[in-house]
Design a protein around this motif. Structure first.
Motif: not given
Length: 172
Positions: A17, A108-109, A115, A153
């Protein structure tokens, strides 16, 4: 009451990530102690001091090192998956008695294709460590985070932009 300059910054999230990229830069710019769970766990494996899997030993070592380094207004940046509420509570239990600010960041991705590309395209930078496969990342036990934390993100952010967002969140 948190001390002025001292803080515990915990950067968690699934492999791939961007947490290591972010953590390293944040630690370097703040002259902070940088603790990477992957490095600790691989050192334990290499030392062959455990009969079985590393399990929670890496987190235990990191917690002890974080606690020791928070003394004297040091900042500590921890780079870890932080997959379960138990590990997240452990960081809280270190920050509170040390009277330091705890900054919890989940990286996060949200783009599964991006990802996966990251997972499949990276090489390990830790001697002896085998990076997880995409399937291993998908199968990994990872509990949703509870309570206040910052989520970033990285799916559509450059590493530099992600670092800037995190630095603004952490503040001076």
């Amino acid at each position: 009451m948190p001390q002025g300059g001292s803080m515990l910054v915990v950067v968690g999230g699934l492999p791939g990530t961007g947490k290591t990229t972010i953590s390293r830069v944040i630690a370097a710019r703040r002259s902070a102690t940088y603790l990477r769970i992957d490095t600790i766990e691989q050192a334990i494996r290499t030392a062959r001091v455990l009969a079985g899997d590393v399990g929670v030993a890496g987190y235990g070592v990191a917690a002890a090192l974080a606690d020791a380094n928070l003394i004297g207004s040091h900042t500590v940046v921890v780079d870890c998956v932080n997959p379960v509420s138990e590990s997240r509570r452990a960081w809280q239990a270190i920050a509170a008695p040390a009277a330091v600010r705890l900054v919890e960041i989940e990286v996060v991705c949200s783009d599964p294709l991006e990802h996966r590309r990251r997972i499949e395209g990276r090489a390990s930078d830790i001697a002896g460590l085998t990076n997880p496969t995409w399937q291993a990342v998908l199968d990994r036990h990872y509990e949703p985070w509870e309570g206040p934390h910052f989520v970033i993100d990285t799916a559509c952010l450059s590493p530099e932009a992600a670092i800037s967002v995190v630095e603004r969140h952490i503040g001076a």
